[in-house]
Design a protein around this motif. Structure first.
Motif, PDB file in Angstrom:
ATOM      1  N   SER A  27      -8.837  13.704   5.476  1.00  0.00           N
ATOM      2  CA  SER A  27      -8.144  14.425   6.552  1.00  0.00           C
ATOM      3  C   SER A  27      -6.701  14.726   6.165  1.00  0.00           C
ATOM      4  N   ALA A  28      -6.150  15.719   6.840  1.00  0.00           N
ATOM      5  CA  ALA A  28      -4.721  15.996   6.681  1.00  0.00           C
ATOM      6  C   ALA A  28      -3.938  14.828   7.262  1.00  0.00           C
ATOM      7  N   LEU A  29      -2.779  14.579   6.704  1.00  0.00           N
ATOM      8  CA  LEU A  29      -1.975  13.433   7.100  1.00  0.00           C
ATOM      9  C   LEU A  29      -1.678  13.402   8.597  1.00  0.00           C
ATOM     10  N   ASP A  30      -1.349  14.545   9.181  1.00  0.00           N
ATOM     11  CA  ASP A  30      -1.005  14.566  10.601  1.00  0.00           C
ATOM     12  C   ASP A  30      -2.213  14.326  11.507  1.00  0.00           C
ATOM     13  N   GLU A  31      -3.425  14.407  10.951  1.00  0.00           N
ATOM     14  CA  GLU A  31      -4.637  14.140  11.727  1.00  0.00           C
ATOM     15  C   GLU A  31      -5.044  12.671  11.689  1.00  0.00           C
ATOM     16  N   ILE A  32      -4.465  11.903  10.803  1.00  0.00           N
ATOM     17  CA  ILE A  32      -4.822  10.493  10.654  1.00  0.00           C
ATOM     18  C   ILE A  32      -4.055   9.679  11.692  1.00  0.00           C
ATOM     19  N   THR A  33      -4.791   8.915  12.480  1.00  0.00           N
ATOM     20  CA  THR A  33      -4.167   8.118  13.543  1.00  0.00           C
ATOM     21  C   THR A  33      -4.106   6.653  13.142  1.00  0.00           C
ATOM     22  N   VAL A  34      -3.244   5.923  13.816  1.00  0.00           N
ATOM     23  CA  VAL A  34      -3.154   4.481  13.599  1.00  0.00           C
ATOM     24  C   VAL A  34      -4.497   3.831  13.932  1.00  0.00           C
ATOM     25  N   ARG A  35      -5.141   4.290  14.988  1.00  0.00           N
ATOM     26  CA  ARG A  35      -6.463   3.733  15.354  1.00  0.00           C
ATOM     27  C   ARG A  35      -7.466   3.917  14.213  1.00  0.00           C
ATOM     28  N   ALA A  36      -7.464   5.091  13.595  1.00  0.00           N
ATOM     29  CA  ALA A  36      -8.388   5.352  12.490  1.00  0.00           C
ATOM     30  C   ALA A  36      -8.066   4.470  11.288  1.00  0.00           C
ATOM     31  N   ILE A  37      -6.793   4.288  11.019  1.00  0.00           N
ATOM     32  CA  ILE A  37      -6.380   3.433   9.896  1.00  0.00           C
ATOM     33  C   ILE A  37      -6.830   1.993  10.143  1.00  0.00           C
ATOM     34  N   ALA A  38      -6.551   1.475  11.338  1.00  0.00           N
ATOM     35  CA  ALA A  38      -6.933   0.101  11.679  1.00  0.00           C
ATOM     36  C   ALA A  38      -8.450  -0.069  11.603  1.00  0.00           C
ATOM     37  N   ALA A  39      -9.187   0.899  12.147  1.00  0.00           N
ATOM     38  CA  ALA A  39     -10.651   0.807  12.115  1.00  0.00           C
ATOM     39  C   ALA A  39     -11.168   0.802  10.678  1.00  0.00           C
ATOM     40  N   ARG A  40     -10.628   1.698   9.832  1.00  0.00           N
ATOM     41  CA  ARG A  40     -11.066   1.757   8.432  1.00  0.00           C
ATOM     42  C   ARG A  40     -10.723   0.460   7.700  1.00  0.00           C
ATOM     43  N   ALA A  41      -9.595  -0.140   8.035  1.00  0.00           N
ATOM     44  CA  ALA A  41      -9.178  -1.386   7.384  1.00  0.00           C
ATOM     45  C   ALA A  41      -9.921  -2.606   7.924  1.00  0.00           C
ATOM     46  N   GLY A  42     -10.610  -2.423   9.059  1.00  0.00           N
ATOM     47  CA  GLY A  42     -11.337  -3.546   9.650  1.00  0.00           C
ATOM     48  C   GLY A  42     -10.437  -4.517  10.386  1.00  0.00           C
ATOM     49  N   VAL A  43      -9.331  -3.997  10.927  1.00  0.00           N
ATOM     50  CA  VAL A  43      -8.418  -4.842  11.699  1.00  0.00           C
ATOM     51  C   VAL A  43      -8.227  -4.231  13.086  1.00  0.00           C
ATOM     52  N   GLY A  44      -7.735  -5.019  13.997  1.00  0.00           N
ATOM     53  CA  GLY A  44      -7.483  -4.529  15.337  1.00  0.00           C
ATOM     54  C   GLY A  44      -6.285  -3.596  15.385  1.00  0.00           C
ATOM     55  N   TYR A  45      -6.272  -2.761  16.399  1.00  0.00           N
ATOM     56  CA  TYR A  45      -5.176  -1.802  16.601  1.00  0.00           C
ATOM     57  C   TYR A  45      -3.835  -2.519  16.680  1.00  0.00           C
ATOM     58  N   ALA A  46      -3.771  -3.602  17.463  1.00  0.00           N
ATOM     59  CA  ALA A  46      -2.517  -4.344  17.614  1.00  0.00           C
ATOM     60  C   ALA A  46      -2.097  -4.998  16.295  1.00  0.00           C
ATOM     61  N   THR A  47      -3.074  -5.378  15.484  1.00  0.00           N
ATOM     62  CA  THR A  47      -2.766  -5.995  14.186  1.00  0.00           C
ATOM     63  C   THR A  47      -1.975  -5.044  13.303  1.00  0.00           C
ATOM     64  N   PHE A  48      -2.314  -3.752  13.372  1.00  0.00           N
ATOM     65  CA  PHE A  48      -1.570  -2.764  12.592  1.00  0.00           C
ATOM     66  C   PHE A  48      -0.071  -2.923  12.858  1.00  0.00           C
ATOM     67  N   PHE A  49       0.313  -3.042  14.122  1.00  0.00           N
ATOM     68  CA  PHE A  49       1.724  -3.069  14.499  1.00  0.00           C
ATOM     69  C   PHE A  49       2.396  -4.410  14.197  1.00  0.00           C
ATOM     70  N   ARG A  50       1.622  -5.420  13.845  1.00  0.00           N
ATOM     71  CA  ARG A  50       2.215  -6.675  13.360  1.00  0.00           C
ATOM     72  C   ARG A  50       2.698  -6.515  11.922  1.00  0.00           C
ATOM     73  N   HIS A  51       2.170  -5.494  11.265  1.00  0.00           N
ATOM     74  CA  HIS A  51       2.509  -5.271   9.849  1.00  0.00           C
ATOM     75  C   HIS A  51       3.400  -4.056   9.616  1.00  0.00           C
ATOM     76  N   TYR A  52       3.224  -3.030  10.436  1.00  0.00           N
ATOM     77  CA  TYR A  52       3.984  -1.790  10.260  1.00  0.00           C
ATOM     78  C   TYR A  52       4.430  -1.258  11.615  1.00  0.00           C
ATOM     79  N   ALA A  53       5.632  -0.709  11.639  1.00  0.00           N
ATOM     80  CA  ALA A  53       6.163  -0.158  12.891  1.00  0.00           C
ATOM     81  C   ALA A  53       5.404   1.102  13.308  1.00  0.00           C
ATOM     82  N   ASP A  54       4.963   1.883  12.313  1.00  0.00           N
ATOM     83  CA  ASP A  54       4.259   3.132  12.596  1.00  0.00           C
ATOM     84  C   ASP A  54       3.574   3.613  11.320  1.00  0.00           C
ATOM     85  N   LYS A  55       2.926   4.749  11.405  1.00  0.00           N
ATOM     86  CA  LYS A  55       2.206   5.308  10.256  1.00  0.00           C
ATOM     87  C   LYS A  55       3.165   5.624   9.109  1.00  0.00           C
ATOM     88  N   GLU A  56       4.365   6.078   9.428  1.00  0.00           N
ATOM     89  CA  GLU A  56       5.339   6.413   8.384  1.00  0.00           C
ATOM     90  C   GLU A  56       5.745   5.168   7.584  1.00  0.00           C
TER      91      GLU A  56
END
Length: 196
Positions: A27-56
């Motif tokens: 996908s194009a970068l602007d189409e990739i969501t934090v939810r999609a990243i977390a799901a692909r990584a096999g972690v919870g949505y909230a877990t993403f934000f324990r590691h990174y402030a945002d997609k950038e």
């Protein structure tokens, strides 16, 4: 306990980085969501934000990891002063990781990530130099070398159908690596002696 926690943090961050790289191939970068990243990584949505402030912030970490991997790979060639080999290695590395490089360098990642790649490369190359130089010429040439190569790569990634990797490597070697090498040997008047 903290060692297990540290290992889990390292694994989670690696999974998130890999998920970002994988999704960039789909996908194009602007189409990739934090939810999609977390799901692909096999972690919870909230877990993403324990590691990174945002997609950038994740993109900046991906850029740092890619830059570190490349510099480790190319360092022996640079030490041997094999400019053409270093340029070929760079172009091959970019092609091997094409979707994420397109997103980071030539795509919608924005100036923040590109500036981060410039900073990371300058820091890593600065540490790799045999001696710490106080010569402003060394500092300027390192900045010029790194930013010029990033600009050329951005152009190439937008024009892959027009220029192959071998030709791009030759362009980088002839327009950046060789002239910078010559300037290090013979600095312009007023800029002092060549640095180490």
């Amino acid at each position: 306990m903290s060692i297990a926690l540290d290992a889990r943090i390292v694994r989670t961050r690696a999974a998130l980085r890999q998920a970002m790289v994988d999704l960039a191939t789909e996908s194009a970068l602007d189409e990739i969501t934090v939810r999609a990243i977390a799901a692909r990584a096999g972690v919870g949505y909230a877990t993403f934000f324990r590691h990174y402030a945002d997609k950038e912030a994740l993109l900046a970490d991906v850029a740092d990891a890619l830059t570190g991997d490349f510099l480790t790979q190319v360092r022996p060639l640079l030490l041997q002063k094999d400019r053409r080999g270093a340029a070929r290695s760079l172009c091959a590395f970019v092609q091997d990781n094409l979707p994420i490089h397109r997103a980071l360098i030539a795509g919608g990642a924005g100036e923040t990530v590109r500036a981060g790649m410039l900073r990371q490369t300058l820091e890593t190359l600065g540490r790799a130099r045999s001696s710490a130089s106080q010569d402003p010429l060394d500092e300027m040439l390192l900045f010029h070398l790194t930013s010029s190569i990033l600009n050329l790569l951005a152009w190439w990634l937008r024009n892959l159908d027009r220029v192959d990797a071998e030709t791009m490597a030759e362009i980088i070697e002839r327009t950046v690596l060789t002239p910078v090498g010559a300037l290090r040997k013979q600095p312009p008047e007023g800029l002092g002696e060549p640095g180490g």
